[in-house]
Design an enzyme around this catalytic site. Structure first.
Site, PDB file in Angstrom:
ATOM      1  CB  SER A   7      -0.888   0.035   1.253  1.00 46.51           C
ATOM      2  OG  SER A   7      -1.413   1.349   1.412  1.00 46.51           O
ATOM      3  CG  HIS A  32      -3.865  -1.830  -1.312  1.00 45.26           C
ATOM      4  ND1 HIS A  32      -4.948  -2.668  -1.546  1.00 45.26           N
ATOM      5  CD2 HIS A  32      -4.225  -1.047  -0.272  1.00 45.26           C
ATOM      6  CE1 HIS A  32      -5.900  -2.404  -0.668  1.00 45.26           C
ATOM      7  NE2 HIS A  32      -5.492  -1.417   0.111  1.00 45.26           N
ATOM      8  CG  ASP A  34      -5.046   1.944   1.434  1.00 51.85           C
ATOM      9  OD1 ASP A  34      -5.994   1.137   1.328  1.00 51.85           O
ATOM     10  OD2 ASP A  34      -3.913   1.615   1.829  1.00 51.85           O
ATOM     11  CG  MET A  36      -8.268   6.587   3.475  1.00 48.98           C
ATOM     12  SD  MET A  36      -7.118   6.693   4.849  1.00 48.98           S
ATOM     13  CE  MET A  36      -6.455   5.028   4.824  1.00 48.98           C
ATOM     14  CG  HIS A  65      -9.172  -0.418   0.263  1.00 52.67           C
ATOM     15  ND1 HIS A  65      -8.488  -0.686   1.430  1.00 52.67           N
ATOM     16  CD2 HIS A  65     -10.491  -0.497   0.591  1.00 52.67           C
ATOM     17  CE1 HIS A  65      -9.339  -0.912   2.416  1.00 52.67           C
ATOM     18  NE2 HIS A  65     -10.563  -0.791   1.937  1.00 52.67           N
ATOM     19  CG  MET A  67     -11.116   2.522   3.070  1.00 59.43           C
ATOM     20  SD  MET A  67      -9.513   2.511   3.877  1.00 59.43           S
ATOM     21  CE  MET A  67      -8.473   2.787   2.436  1.00 59.43           C
ATOM     22  CG  MET A 136     -10.928  -3.484   6.085  1.00 58.43           C
ATOM     23  SD  MET A 136      -9.525  -2.788   5.180  1.00 58.43           S
ATOM     24  CE  MET A 136      -8.463  -2.154   6.480  1.00 58.43           C
ATOM     25  CG  ASP A 172      -5.795  -3.342   3.590  1.00 57.10           C
ATOM     26  OD1 ASP A 172      -4.709  -3.034   4.103  1.00 57.10           O
ATOM     27  OD2 ASP A 172      -6.495  -2.557   2.919  1.00 57.10           O
TER      28      ASP A 172
END
Ligand code: DX5
Ligand code: ZN
Length: 227
Positions: A7, A32, A34, A36, A65, A67, A136, A172
């Protein structure tokens, strides 16, 4: 062999392009990313413009991913930015089936993510719609947290639920050379690692990636589905 998906949340943000290339060259299978929003999770990272800027730096699979809530209004933007897989949280909205349908409609691998407090049964109705289940093992929002062992049971349940289907199981949060083994043994075939992959800077990436992979393989992780 287990696939490793470092990540870039744990990379040096002032030189993300070089960092992405360096971790790819060090043996990462997937990258990966992330995303957010400061709403679904209590932190903000980056959006589609950064994914797009990083795309030329490697041809590895971009595992995005999300979020964020809502996710649907942004799916096309991440697909256009160069995502290969897009994962949405089952907790992020009332229409997970629609989100997964949209991702597949965009020609991307569709993933569904589960927080540590969410039972595996939540995703049972959408298994026909997913290429990837992300479990997660920390509460999402920050890198560098400790692995939540009770989530291993969720991985095992997801593995049982997805038996006979072509679905990757990704884990993850808090993955290190110590936790990679139990996660792989429980059924994960893709390991996401932030801090443990990027610790020590570029000179250490190859060693970091190899250590996590070796721990998972020693534990008997199953084959990852390459794409
Ligand atoms: C957490 C993110 C993870 C995180 C992993 O919200 O989804 O991908 O960056 O970082 P580590 O490996 O440091 O727990
Ligand atoms: Zn993640």
């Amino acid at each position: 062999m287990t696939l490793l998906a470092p990540s870039i949340l744990a990379a040096d943000f002032s030189r993300l392009g070089e960092e992405t290339r360096a971790i790819a060259q060090a043996g990462a299978d997937w990258i990966h990313l992330d995303v957010m929003d400061g709403h679904f999770v209590p932190n903000i990272s980056f959006g589609p413009a950064v994914v797009k800027a990083l795309r030329p730096w490697t041809d590895k699979v971009f595992d995005v991913h999300l979020m964020i809530a809502p996710a649907d209004p942004y799916l096309a933007a991440f697909a256009e930015a160069g995502a290969d897989a897009i994962t949405v949280h089952v907790e992020a909205g009332p229409h997970i089936h629609r989100s997964l349908q949209t991702i597949r409609g965009l020609g991307k691998r569709a993933g569904v993510a589960l927080n540590p407090g969410t039972p595996a049964s939540m995703i049972e109705p959408v298994l026909d719609m997913v290429d990837l289940v992300l479990v997660m093992t920390v509460n999402p929002g920050f890198g560098g947290q400790s692995f939540i062992g009770s989530a291993l049971e969720t991985i095992a349940r997801v593995k049982a639920m997805t038996a006979g289907r072509d679905i990757d199981i990704s884990v993850d949060g808090g993955i290190t050379a110590e936790t990679a083994g139990p996660a792989a043994q429980a059924g994960a075939n893709i390991l996401v690692a932030g801090s443990a992959a990027f610790k020590g800077g570029p000179d250490h990436y190859e060693k970091n990636v190899a250590a996590i992979r070796a721990a998972a393989d020693a534990a008997g992780g199953r084959d990852g589905v390459r794409c």
